[in-house]
Design a protein around this motif. Sequence first.
Motif, short mmCIF file in Angstrom:
data_model
loop_
_atom_site.label_atom_id
_atom_site.label_comp_id
_atom_site.label_asym_id
_atom_site.label_seq_id
_atom_site.Cartn_x
_atom_site.Cartn_y
_atom_site.Cartn_z
N GLY A 88 53.89 3.14 42.27
CA GLY A 88 53.19 1.89 42.59
C GLY A 88 52.14 2.07 43.67
N TYR A 89 52.50 2.76 44.75
CA TYR A 89 51.53 2.98 45.82
C TYR A 89 50.48 4.02 45.42
CZ TYR A 89 53.92 0.04 49.20
OH TYR A 89 54.43 -1.05 49.86
N TRP A 90 50.86 4.93 44.54
CA TRP A 90 49.87 5.88 44.03
C TRP A 90 48.79 5.13 43.26
CZ3 TRP A 90 48.00 7.18 39.23
CH2 TRP A 90 47.25 8.34 39.14
N VAL A 91 49.20 4.16 42.45
CA VAL A 91 48.22 3.35 41.70
C VAL A 91 47.34 2.56 42.67
CG1 VAL A 91 47.95 1.44 40.07
CG2 VAL A 91 49.65 3.22 39.64
N ASP A 92 47.94 2.05 43.76
CA ASP A 92 47.13 1.34 44.76
C ASP A 92 46.06 2.25 45.33
OD1 ASP A 92 48.55 -0.95 44.39
OD2 ASP A 92 49.81 -0.73 46.17
N GLY A 93 46.43 3.50 45.64
CA GLY A 93 45.44 4.45 46.15
C GLY A 93 44.41 4.82 45.10
N PHE A 94 44.85 4.88 43.84
CA PHE A 94 43.96 5.27 42.75
C PHE A 94 42.96 4.16 42.40
CE2 PHE A 94 42.89 6.59 38.37
CZ PHE A 94 42.65 7.93 38.59
N ARG A 95 43.11 2.99 42.97
CA ARG A 95 42.15 1.90 42.73
C ARG A 95 40.75 2.27 43.19
NH1 ARG A 95 42.53 -2.79 45.31
NH2 ARG A 95 41.68 -4.04 43.61
N CYS A 96 40.65 3.28 44.07
CA CYS A 96 39.32 3.74 44.48
C CYS A 96 38.55 4.32 43.29
CB CYS A 96 39.45 4.79 45.58
SG CYS A 96 40.29 6.30 45.06
N LEU A 237 29.24 11.95 38.00
CA LEU A 237 28.14 12.92 38.03
C LEU A 237 27.85 13.46 36.63
CD1 LEU A 237 26.19 14.64 39.73
CD2 LEU A 237 28.02 16.34 39.95
N ARG A 238 28.90 13.67 35.84
CA ARG A 238 28.72 14.26 34.50
C ARG A 238 28.29 13.22 33.46
NH1 ARG A 238 31.39 19.19 33.73
NH2 ARG A 238 31.15 20.42 35.64
N THR A 239 28.85 12.04 33.50
CA THR A 239 28.66 11.08 32.41
C THR A 239 27.83 9.86 32.77
OG1 THR A 239 30.69 9.88 32.93
CG2 THR A 239 30.90 11.78 31.47
N HIS A 240 27.89 9.44 34.05
CA HIS A 240 27.22 8.22 34.49
C HIS A 240 27.74 6.98 33.72
CE1 HIS A 240 24.36 10.48 36.94
NE2 HIS A 240 24.19 11.28 35.90
N GLN A 241 28.96 7.05 33.24
CA GLN A 241 29.56 5.95 32.50
C GLN A 241 30.63 5.29 33.37
OE1 GLN A 241 31.03 7.35 28.76
NE2 GLN A 241 29.03 8.06 28.02
N THR A 242 30.41 4.04 33.69
CA THR A 242 31.35 3.33 34.55
C THR A 242 32.40 2.56 33.74
OG1 THR A 242 29.80 1.45 34.65
CG2 THR A 242 29.66 3.11 36.40
N ARG A 243 32.01 2.06 32.57
CA ARG A 243 32.93 1.22 31.80
C ARG A 243 34.14 2.01 31.30
NH1 ARG A 243 29.29 -1.85 27.47
NH2 ARG A 243 31.37 -2.52 26.81
N SER A 244 33.94 3.29 30.99
CA SER A 244 35.07 4.10 30.56
C SER A 244 36.07 4.32 31.71
CB SER A 244 34.59 5.45 30.03
OG SER A 244 33.83 6.13 31.01
N MET A 245 35.56 4.32 32.94
CA MET A 245 36.46 4.45 34.09
C MET A 245 37.28 3.18 34.27
SD MET A 245 33.85 6.39 36.74
CE MET A 245 35.08 6.51 38.05
N PHE A 246 36.67 2.03 34.00
CA PHE A 246 37.42 0.77 34.06
C PHE A 246 38.54 0.78 33.02
CE2 PHE A 246 33.08 -1.21 35.28
CZ PHE A 246 33.21 -0.72 36.57
N LEU A 247 38.24 1.28 31.82
CA LEU A 247 39.23 1.32 30.75
C LEU A 247 40.38 2.28 31.09
CD1 LEU A 247 40.06 0.41 27.92
CD2 LEU A 247 38.70 2.30 26.99
N ALA A 248 40.05 3.41 31.71
CA ALA A 248 41.09 4.39 32.08
C ALA A 248 42.04 3.79 33.11
CB ALA A 248 40.43 5.65 32.63
N PHE A 249 41.49 3.07 34.07
CA PHE A 249 42.36 2.47 35.08
C PHE A 249 43.21 1.36 34.49
CE2 PHE A 249 43.09 -0.42 38.76
CZ PHE A 249 43.86 0.46 39.51
N ALA A 250 42.65 0.60 33.54
CA ALA A 250 43.44 -0.44 32.87
C ALA A 250 44.61 0.18 32.12
CB ALA A 250 42.55 -1.24 31.92
N SER A 251 44.41 1.37 31.55
CA SER A 251 45.50 2.06 30.85
C SER A 251 46.60 2.48 31.81
CB SER A 251 44.96 3.28 30.11
OG SER A 251 43.93 2.91 29.19
N ILE A 252 46.22 2.95 32.99
CA ILE A 252 47.22 3.33 34.00
C ILE A 252 48.00 2.10 34.45
CG2 ILE A 252 47.51 4.24 36.34
CD1 ILE A 252 45.12 6.05 35.82
#
Length: 546
Positions: A88-96, A237-252
């Motif tokens: 739970g706290y790991w996910v809180d830190g991963f919110r960055c 830096l590699r992809t410049h895609q932000t929406r895929s990062m939002f989706l990855a965090f939603a999966s976590i």
Amino acid sequence: MIFSLISSNPINFSIQNIKKEQSFANKDFNLISHNELNSGREMELLKPVMITHESISPDIAKKKMILEENEGLAIKGSKQMFMLCGFGYWVDGFRCFPLLALNFHMANYLNIHPSTLQIVQNCGNLPFVAKPLFGVLSDAFYIGGAHRLPYISIGVLIQVLSWGPLALMSVASKSLPAVMACVLLSNLGASIAEVAKDALVAEYGKAHKMPAIQSYAFMASAAGGILGNLIGGFYLLRTHQTRSMFLAFASILALQFTLTTSMREESLGLPQLRDQASMKRSVFQNIKKQYDDLMVAVKEENIWKPLMWIVGSILAVPALSGSIFCYQTQYLNLDSSTIGMSKVTGQVVLFSLTALYGWFGKKVSMRQLVSFVQVTYAFSLLLDLILVLQLNLKLGISNDIFALCFSGLAETIAQFKILPFQVLLANLAPLGCEGSLMSFSTAALCLSSVTSGFLGVGLSSFLGITSGNYSSLPLGILVQLVAALVPLIFINNVPNAQPLSEKKSIRSKSKRTLKNRKVGTVALDIMYSHRRERELDLNGRLSKHD
């Protein structure tokens, strides 16, 4: 191993050997010879008999079984608690991870002004100010007989519903009001989940004499921050895609929701139902009583004084995070990987400081520790001044390397400064008021941080700091330095004593010695009980013959 003995004259044998059996425990469980017990009488030595559960009285066997079952449940509950708390706290830190993408999304794709970006960042944190309400609800209102895990599940689900649309709906990611709404909803869910987790940790730590679990939670959060910033910087830096990062965090978050809903609060060793008096009261009456208990706790001098100091120390320093971020990305043209790695450096330092505090920090006076941390924080602000004045180039250090190593240290030290106060308040929280008090303290800290952000916006506007003009930024950093030293005047509000540490085992005894001592105690109890049963049986025979 104990030998069974039979005499040719059971009555005489009984009379002669009652006293002999009383000295049985002093023979260190050695085999008793024929001559020691018989003393000249004819005896018959039969085969040895092992004392098993069948030779123990039913009551003792039942108690032993209950103790073993409770011990097994406690170990299982401890494992579940550390897994739930750690993840739970790991996910809180991963919110960055998604927040880093969100900052780049607003600065580069929505072209938001630095002051506007900082306003958005601080306004998005407003749901954290409502934490006391969630804390009172968590303490007073039970859902399905539990009052911690259901709130964590609700908070995580709300976050899934906020990051999901940002990832899957292009309209939501292209409109600033829509982005702001998703950020507010996400932080609302995070605040609910954090309140329940903080209360869970405080309640579990007090019940099991484990205040160090606060350090464990801090370290888990730092570990999540390290990984989130590391992956986020390189991925951007590699992809410049932000929406895929939002989706990855939603999966976590979906994984965390599954984990939380699969556990039962009773397995963690926490109370499931309220007392009879609270069950007879209405929900409103329970909330009112919980609020009254919170006010009584907050009015305690050993609580409100340190709380006021830590809140004031944050409030006194106007934050210039938005201006610093835009200066690094727009003026110095630092890429996302450098910004992300600078956050990683900060989180590594936070992780190390938390581990050191858990090992050695509690041996130092809390007032001395906080004073040292505050002075270090104040002068760490000068690291941003070195970068803004480009003094690092004169020292032969490039902007990328300097930002990578030193840019996030001030923010890291500011985060670490909160840890001793969290441990202190968690130990001082009255029974049944853990959620209310911890949420009240975190809400006060969040409100002071938001106010500090708005003061920073006002300071940057007053100094004329814009996306095209950063000439006054050094003066703003010097104002931060002076403001960070002001709280030291009121350092007497911080107690000298450290929070109570958990009970430790006797140092003169090794773990093996203590274990053998426990085993020996159980063996003696079983032996004495078995001997008393035989004595009662022998006395019964004597009374019959008399």
